[in-house]
Write an enzyme that holds these catalytic residues in place. Structure first.
Site, PDB file in Angstrom:
ATOM      1  N   ASN A 236      39.361  21.517  58.736  1.00  0.00           N
ATOM      2  CA  ASN A 236      40.186  21.331  59.870  1.00  0.00           C
ATOM      3  C   ASN A 236      39.452  21.187  61.177  1.00  0.00           C
ATOM      4  O   ASN A 236      38.450  22.239  61.435  1.00  0.00           O
ATOM      5  CB  ASN A 236      41.434  22.498  59.909  1.00  0.00           C
ATOM      6  CG  ASN A 236      41.951  22.322  61.314  1.00  0.00           C
ATOM      7  OD1 ASN A 236      43.000  21.674  61.580  1.00  0.00           O
ATOM      8  ND2 ASN A 236      41.838  23.389  62.444  1.00  0.00           N
ATOM      9  N   GLU A 237      39.554  20.210  62.034  1.00  0.00           N
ATOM     10  CA  GLU A 237      38.848  19.798  63.014  1.00  0.00           C
ATOM     11  C   GLU A 237      37.542  20.552  63.173  1.00  0.00           C
ATOM     12  O   GLU A 237      37.304  21.117  64.221  1.00  0.00           O
ATOM     13  CB  GLU A 237      39.786  20.558  64.256  1.00  0.00           C
ATOM     14  CG  GLU A 237      41.073  19.989  64.408  1.00  0.00           C
ATOM     15  CD  GLU A 237      42.027  20.439  65.746  1.00  0.00           C
ATOM     16  OE1 GLU A 237      41.712  21.432  66.227  1.00  0.00           O
ATOM     17  OE2 GLU A 237      43.204  19.940  65.806  1.00  0.00           O
TER      18      GLU A 237
ATOM     19  N   GLU B 202      48.836  16.850  62.492  1.00  0.00           N
ATOM     20  CA  GLU B 202      49.184  17.838  63.686  1.00  0.00           C
ATOM     21  C   GLU B 202      49.702  16.886  64.921  1.00  0.00           C
ATOM     22  O   GLU B 202      48.825  16.086  65.446  1.00  0.00           O
ATOM     23  CB  GLU B 202      48.015  18.734  64.185  1.00  0.00           C
ATOM     24  CG  GLU B 202      47.670  20.009  63.313  1.00  0.00           C
ATOM     25  CD  GLU B 202      46.753  20.937  63.743  1.00  0.00           C
ATOM     26  OE1 GLU B 202      46.685  21.076  64.975  1.00  0.00           O
ATOM     27  OE2 GLU B 202      45.930  21.460  62.834  1.00  0.00           O
TER      28      GLU B 202
ATOM     29  N   GLN C 296      53.897  23.189  65.609  1.00  0.00           N
ATOM     30  CA  GLN C 296      54.341  23.845  64.057  1.00  0.00           C
ATOM     31  C   GLN C 296      55.606  23.757  63.951  1.00  0.00           C
ATOM     32  O   GLN C 296      56.438  23.333  64.626  1.00  0.00           O
ATOM     33  CB  GLN C 296      53.506  25.024  64.212  1.00  0.00           C
ATOM     34  CG  GLN C 296      51.984  24.863  64.367  1.00  0.00           C
ATOM     35  CD  GLN C 296      51.146  25.902  64.189  1.00  0.00           C
ATOM     36  OE1 GLN C 296      51.602  27.030  63.694  1.00  0.00           O
ATOM     37  NE2 GLN C 296      49.676  26.034  64.525  1.00  0.00           N
TER      38      GLN C 296
ATOM     39  N   GLU D 108      51.125  27.785  60.275  1.00  0.00           N
ATOM     40  CA  GLU D 108      49.966  28.613  60.236  1.00  0.00           C
ATOM     41  C   GLU D 108      49.758  30.015  60.560  1.00  0.00           C
ATOM     42  O   GLU D 108      50.808  30.539  61.226  1.00  0.00           O
ATOM     43  CB  GLU D 108      49.092  27.800  61.707  1.00  0.00           C
ATOM     44  CG  GLU D 108      47.689  28.477  61.909  1.00  0.00           C
ATOM     45  CD  GLU D 108      46.699  27.548  62.601  1.00  0.00           C
ATOM     46  OE1 GLU D 108      47.181  26.715  63.420  1.00  0.00           O
ATOM     47  OE2 GLU D 108      45.631  28.011  62.997  1.00  0.00           O
TER      48      GLU D 108
ATOM     49  N   TYR E  48      47.934  15.944  70.566  1.00  0.00           N
ATOM     50  CA  TYR E  48      49.068  16.791  71.198  1.00  0.00           C
ATOM     51  C   TYR E  48      49.086  15.864  72.749  1.00  0.00           C
ATOM     52  O   TYR E  48      47.876  15.682  73.133  1.00  0.00           O
ATOM     53  CB  TYR E  48      48.593  18.080  71.578  1.00  0.00           C
ATOM     54  CG  TYR E  48      48.594  18.832  70.113  1.00  0.00           C
ATOM     55  CD1 TYR E  48      49.645  19.387  69.640  1.00  0.00           C
ATOM     56  CD2 TYR E  48      47.454  19.285  69.663  1.00  0.00           C
ATOM     57  CE1 TYR E  48      49.593  20.327  68.478  1.00  0.00           C
ATOM     58  CE2 TYR E  48      47.282  19.920  68.406  1.00  0.00           C
ATOM     59  CZ  TYR E  48      48.370  20.397  67.921  1.00  0.00           C
ATOM     60  OH  TYR E  48      48.673  21.371  66.737  1.00  0.00           O
TER      61      TYR E  48
ATOM     62  N   ASN F 270      43.009  26.083  62.862  1.00  0.00           N
ATOM     63  CA  ASN F 270      41.957  26.758  63.231  1.00  0.00           C
ATOM     64  C   ASN F 270      41.930  28.132  62.277  1.00  0.00           C
ATOM     65  O   ASN F 270      40.706  28.485  62.116  1.00  0.00           O
ATOM     66  CB  ASN F 270      41.809  27.150  64.605  1.00  0.00           C
ATOM     67  CG  ASN F 270      41.818  25.895  65.446  1.00  0.00           C
ATOM     68  OD1 ASN F 270      41.215  24.757  64.946  1.00  0.00           O
ATOM     69  ND2 ASN F 270      41.956  26.100  66.753  1.00  0.00           N
TER      70      ASN F 270
END
Ligand code: AHR
Length: 512
Positions: free
Chosen positions: A183-184, A312, A360, A35, A263, A83
């Protein structure tokens, strides 16, 4: 598939059934993520201004990073976020560097120079021998921009964006297969955060247009953690037939995969290493939601049933390593065990996974760090390396008997739905070469576990061990406290194998 029986009285045992194959493991579960965040791209994979010129390729890529990643054969890298995507205009990152605009970057509070963009990423993927996976801007982006990006990357006709790619020196199409629909989008940190129904409606409309332009692409829906009403609502809305006769099979859903993120982390070792078991639950529930959407929408069971794209996952504590400060985690041995449990979970749930991306790949929440003069392989690198190299083919049946950890877990509900034995195990058989590989994590901080191993057929076993002086050691202090040690073990003597306290062990033998 690992079954488990608590055993308080008898010795631990692990029984492996190499001929009892379950699911084919999609190699894409070992994918990565780069990212525009912190030092992942600039100073991570791309470092043209590094004064140590021997460290970079003519394109400005870090050679040491490429050399570390290549032997892992990481199949896919997700890009450019995360993000970051929510304000990214991909056209800013093509053409002559001097004409690329610098922009405020709102997700992480940086300035984006756009010196690294689509063509640089494609060239880096080529250098690392991986496929690209691009995430579309569902924040400030438009459908026109998204269509233009697909055309720039994949267009073969005499059209504007395909011609611009050619004019920029890339005659052949990049054939980018994987595209994420945002994304999200559920997160309150997201620019243009959406309700599930607003997102689902938009995703469906974009999917139709994108597939009309290029029916070969794989579209990935933006889910949440798996077992949530967001996941249910967006799946229910979007898993329905395309209704576009030009796309051929009208019964085929437009969506090819469903993305989820999670996470885990805790300062407490046992919470840290049992936390990833939550991901198993996420996958199981999400897979059932996919089934439910199929049933409720009257779709026939088909080979095109979407799989989960866990794009992720990792050990990350944002208060400890905030995103706005580059999210540079300093990983301990405990974190290495947690990553091994994460990878065991992904292998055990291979049936439902089309892809998974460690988040990542460099510097940001990453097993691999760069300095101006070299790289550091963090503790978490070593389980990731072993899995990428050896845990492939099919999952096989395992039965585990051992005592269990009974203390608190994070999230709390791990205990309600998952068992937490002291050992965490997964096993695979490599279809081509016939290697059986078993990964065993002994989470116990004090007890070595002398374990009877059944199912090795008396083979001579190659052993990879990862452990250290205590659960808090790291590799960041200039010395390598944690690495891989290799040895051999003759299982024909029928002796027990001792899994050291706080360790990861990979056992590997050939059954052909
Ligand atoms: O990987 C770091 C960030 O975590 C990603 O940008 C975002 O998608 C997630 O919240």
């Amino acid at each position: 598939m690992t079954t488990y029986t608590p055993s308080k009285s008898s010795k631990p045992s692990i029984s492996i059934f190499p001929n009892h194959k379950f699911s084919k493991i999609d190699r894409n579960i070992y994918s990565g993520f780069t990212e525009h965040m912190g030092r992942c791209i600039y100073g991570g994979i791309y470092d043209p201004s590094n004064p140590n010129k021997h460290l970079t390729t003519p394109e400005g890529f870090r050679k040491d990073v490429l050399e570390a990643l290549r032997p892992l054969s990481i199949p896919v890298f997700r890009y450019p976020g995360g993000n970051f995507c929510a304000t990214y205009h991909w056209q800013d990152g093509i053409g002559p560097l001097s004409q690329r605009p610098s922009r405020p970057e709102l997700a992480w509070g940086a300035v984006e120079t756009n010196h690294f963009g689509t063509d640089e990423f494609m060239s880096w993927c080529d250098a690392v021998k991986a496929e690209p996976y691009l995430c579309l801007n569902f924040g400030t982006g438009t459908l026109d921009e998204a269509l233009a990006w697909v055309e720039y990357c994949n267009g073969t006709k005499d059209t504007y964006w395909a011609n611009l790619r050619r004019a920029n020196g890339h005659a052949a199409p990049y054939n980018v297969k994987y595209w994420a629909l945002g994304n999200e989008m559920w997160g309150d940190w997201q620019l243009n955060q959406m309700t599930a129904s607003a997102y689902a409606d938009r995703a469906w409309q974009w999917a139709k247009a994108l597939k009309l332009l290029d029916p070969s692409i794989v579209l990935i829906l933006c889910g949440k953690e798996g077992p949530t009403s967001w996941d249910y609502q967006v799946l229910k809305h979007c898993l329905r037939p395309a209704g576009l006769s030009d796309l051929g099979e009208t019964q085929t859903p437009l969506i090819d995969m469903h993305s989820i993120h999670l996470y885990t982390a805790s300062e407490d070792h046992y919470e840290n290493v049992t936390g990833p078991l939550a991901a198993g639950r996420s996958i199981e529930v999400c897979s059932s939601l996919i089934d439910l959407a199929f049933v409720e929408n009257g779709l026939p069971p088909t080979q095109n049933r979407p799989k989960i794209c866990f794009d992720e996952w990792n050990v990350w504590s944002p208060p400890r390593a905030p995103g706005s400060k580059g999210a540079e985690e300093e990983y301990t041995l405990s974190d290495a065990l947690a990553v091994a449990v994460w990878l065991n979970v992904l292998v055990r749930n291979a049936k439902d996974l089309g892809m998974a991306c460690i988040a990542q790949s460099v510097n940001v929440i990453s097993p691999l760090m760069t300095t101006e003069t070299g790289i550091v392989k963090q503790t978490t690198w070593f389980p990731y390396e072993l899995f990428c190299r050896y845990m492939k083919g099919h999952t096989v049946a395992v039965h585990l008997e051992c005592d269990e950890y009974t203390g608190p877990t994070k999230p709390k509900w791990v205990r309600a739905t998952k068992e937490t034995p002291w050992m965490d195990v997964s096993a695979t058989v490599d279809d081509d070469e016939g290697y059986v590989t078993v990964c065993v994590v002994n989470m116990h901080l004090e007890m070595d576990l002398s374990t009877k191993i059944n199912g090795t057929a008396g083979a001579n076993i190659h052993v990879f061990s990862i452990t250290g002086a205590n659960d808090k050691v790291t590799n960041m202090a200039g010395k390598e406290e944690v690495g891989i040690k290799e040895s051999e073990w003759d299982s024909s003597a029928n002796a027990e194998f001792v899994f050291p306290r706080c360790s990861i062990t990979m056992l590997r033998w050939n059954q052909k």
